[in-house]
Design an enzyme around this catalytic site. Structure first.
Site, PDB file in Angstrom:
ATOM      1  N   ASN A  19       0.828  -1.205   0.000  1.00 32.36           N
ATOM      2  CA  ASN A  19       0.000   0.000   0.000  1.00 32.36           C
ATOM      3  C   ASN A  19       0.859   1.250   0.000  1.00 32.36           C
ATOM      4  O   ASN A  19       2.055   1.205   0.280  1.00 32.36           O
ATOM      5  CB  ASN A  19      -0.873   0.074   1.274  1.00 32.36           C
ATOM      6  CG  ASN A  19      -1.904  -1.013   1.386  1.00 32.36           C
ATOM      7  OD1 ASN A  19      -2.384  -1.540   0.391  1.00 32.36           O
ATOM      8  ND2 ASN A  19      -2.237  -1.369   2.620  1.00 32.36           N
ATOM      9  N   GLY A  49       2.000  -7.024   4.021  1.00 26.98           N
ATOM     10  CA  GLY A  49       2.970  -7.886   3.354  1.00 26.98           C
ATOM     11  C   GLY A  49       4.275  -7.172   3.085  1.00 26.98           C
ATOM     12  O   GLY A  49       5.363  -7.671   3.404  1.00 26.98           O
ATOM     13  N   ASN A  51       5.374  -4.448   4.488  1.00 24.11           N
ATOM     14  CA  ASN A  51       6.006  -4.089   5.758  1.00 24.11           C
ATOM     15  C   ASN A  51       6.825  -5.252   6.313  1.00 24.11           C
ATOM     16  O   ASN A  51       7.971  -5.077   6.749  1.00 24.11           O
ATOM     17  CB  ASN A  51       4.956  -3.690   6.796  1.00 24.11           C
ATOM     18  CG  ASN A  51       4.305  -2.358   6.520  1.00 24.11           C
ATOM     19  OD1 ASN A  51       4.722  -1.616   5.647  1.00 24.11           O
ATOM     20  ND2 ASN A  51       3.244  -2.063   7.258  1.00 24.11           N
ATOM     21  N   ASP A 256       4.729   6.177  17.741  1.00 29.00           N
ATOM     22  CA  ASP A 256       3.845   5.779  16.648  1.00 29.00           C
ATOM     23  C   ASP A 256       3.859   4.261  16.579  1.00 29.00           C
ATOM     24  O   ASP A 256       4.896   3.657  16.308  1.00 29.00           O
ATOM     25  CB  ASP A 256       4.324   6.386  15.324  1.00 29.00           C
ATOM     26  CG  ASP A 256       3.390   6.090  14.146  1.00 29.00           C
ATOM     27  OD1 ASP A 256       2.397   5.373  14.339  1.00 29.00           O
ATOM     28  OD2 ASP A 256       3.677   6.579  13.041  1.00 29.00           O
ATOM     29  N   ASP A 262       3.934  -5.598  12.291  1.00 30.26           N
ATOM     30  CA  ASP A 262       4.582  -6.118  11.086  1.00 30.26           C
ATOM     31  C   ASP A 262       6.093  -6.216  11.269  1.00 30.26           C
ATOM     32  O   ASP A 262       6.731  -7.139  10.750  1.00 30.26           O
ATOM     33  CB  ASP A 262       4.265  -5.232   9.880  1.00 30.26           C
ATOM     34  CG  ASP A 262       2.792  -5.239   9.530  1.00 30.26           C
ATOM     35  OD1 ASP A 262       2.126  -6.265   9.787  1.00 30.26           O
ATOM     36  OD2 ASP A 262       2.294  -4.229   9.002  1.00 30.26           O
ATOM     37  N   SER A 301      10.384   3.203  10.078  1.00 25.36           N
ATOM     38  CA  SER A 301      10.758   3.045  11.483  1.00 25.36           C
ATOM     39  C   SER A 301      11.542   1.768  11.758  1.00 25.36           C
ATOM     40  O   SER A 301      12.013   1.567  12.882  1.00 25.36           O
ATOM     41  CB  SER A 301       9.497   3.044  12.361  1.00 25.36           C
ATOM     42  OG  SER A 301       8.778   1.824  12.230  1.00 25.36           O
TER      43      SER A 301
END
Length: 311
Positions: A19, A49, A51, A256, A262, A301
Site C-alpha cells: 500500500n 505484506g 512491511n 507511533d 509487522d 521506522s
C-alpha cells in the site's frame, strides 16, 4: 538445497499486500460525526505484506516479495523502501486496471493508530496467481502471508506449502475466512488478542475465553501447529510443542505504533527461516517491534542490521 540454505541464512517468500500509507497526525481520534484539526500528514510505503518483507530485508534477510500494485507514481512510492532494503521484487506485478492499495492512518499524540484500508490491486489475487508461485514456494525456507489479500489466495498458498513441505507463517491480520486446513497448516499462526479470539471462534464455533493464555492453548488444542499472540507493550505469548511461554517486550517511549506488529512478524520470520528456536526468534522480534514504535511511520521506522535494539 540452495547455496543460501547451506549458508544458514534462510530464504523467505512474503506473499501479501502493498500500500501507500496516508498518515494523519491528530491530537486524539475523533468521535463519530466529529471534525477535528489534524497536526500534519505524510505519505509513505505500507501494506502488511510489504512491511513484513521490508522488516526482514532491513535486518539482512534473503527476502523475495510477491505483491500487486497499480501503475504510476503510487506504485513507485509503495515499493521504494523495499527496493532500498534489497528485497527481490521480481515476483511483484502491476495490475493495469487497479489502483495501488491505500491505507489512511490516523495517529494520536499517544502514538495509537486507527486504519482504514482500500485494497486496490491487493484484492486481485486469485488461486491461479498463487499457483504460478509454486517454484518460489518450493525454493523457500519459509513462506509468509497475511489477511490483506483474498482468503482463496491464502488458502491456495497454504496448500502449496503443504505440497512442497515449506514452512508457512500466517499472520491472520485482519481476520478473514480462510479454510480450517489453512489455520492448521500455520506454523506459527500469528495473531493479536482480538484476532486470536476470532480465529478460535472460527475454528471451534464457540466463544473464546477472555484470558489470552487460555485462547492460545485452545488454538493449539483445535489443531494449530504453533501460535504466537502479540500483545503490544506486553510482549507476546508463544505456544510451540507442549509449552506455552510469555515473551516480554522492552519498555520504550512510543511515538507511533503503526506497523510495529509487522516489524515483529518480519523479524520473527527471519529468525525462523534461519533456524532459530521459536522462543529466541520471538524475543528478538519483540525487541524489533519495540524499536519500531520509537520512530514515525511503518517501514521508515524499522531497524537496519547495524542499529542497536532496545532491551
Amino acid at each position: 538445497m540452495t547455496e543460501q540454505n547451506r549458508t544458514g541464512q534462510g530464504r523467505i517468500l512474503v506473499v501479501g499486500s502493498v500500500n501507500v500509507d496516508l498518515v494523519l497526525g491528530v491530537p486524539r481520534h475523533p468521535e463519530p460525526g466529529e471534525t477535528i484539526a489534524g497536526t500534519g500528514s505524510r505519505r509513505s510505503p505500507g501494506g502488511k505484506g510489504a512491511n513484513q518483507a521490508c522488516a526482514a530485508a532491513r535486518l539482512g534477510g534473503d527476502v523475495r516479495f510477491a505483491g500487486r500494485t497499480g501503475t504510476g507514481a503510487d506504485a513507485d512510492l509503495a515499493l521504494d523502501l523495499l527496493r532500498r532494503a534489497g528485497a527481490d521484487l521480481t515476483a511483484t506485478t502491476e495490475v493495469s486496471d487497479a489502483e495501488t492499495g491505500l491505507a489512511v492512518v490516523t495517529v494520536d499524540e499517544a502514538g495509537e493508530n486507527s486504519i482504514v484500508i482500500i485494497a486496490g490491486a491487493n484484492g486481485s489475487w486469485t488461486p491461479q496467481d498463487i499457483e504460478e508461485l509454486r517454484a518460489e514456494v518450493a525454493a523457500s525456507d519459509l513462506v509468509v502471508s497475511q489477511g490483506e489479500i483474498p482468503a482463496a489466495a491464502v488458502d491456495q498458498l497454504s496448500q502449496l506449502c503443504a505440497e512442497t513441505g515449506t514452512r508457512f507463517l500466517l499472520n491472520l491480520a485482519p481476520v478473514i475466512d480462510v479454510a480450517e486446513s489453512t489455520l492448521a497448516m500455520a506454523d506459527p499462526l500469528v495473531v493479536n488478542e482480538s484476532e486470536g479470539r476470532l480465529a478460535l471462534t472460527a475454528l471451534t464455533g464457540s466463544d473464546a475465553p477472555d484470558d489470552d493464555v487460555a485462547t492460545v492453548r485452545r488454538l493449539r488444542e483445535a489443531g494449530v501447529r504453533s501460535v504466537v499472540m502479540t500483545r503490544g507493550a506486553r510482549g507476546a505469548i508463544l505456544a510451540a510443542d507442549a509449552e506455552i511461554s510469555e515473551i516480554g517486550s522492552p519498555t520504550v517511549q512510543a511515538v507511533d505504533t503503526t506497523g510495529a506488529g509487522d516489524a515483529f512478524v518480519g523479524a520473527l520470520a527471519l529468525g525462523l527461516a534461519r533456524g532459530e528456536s521459536a522462543a529466541d526468534a520471538c524475543r528478538r522480534a519483540a525487541r524489533v517491534g519495540a524499536f519500531a514504535v520509537t520512530r514515525h511511520g511503518a517501514q521508515p521506522s524499522y531497524p537496519q542490521q547495524e542499529d542497536v535494539l532496545p532491551g
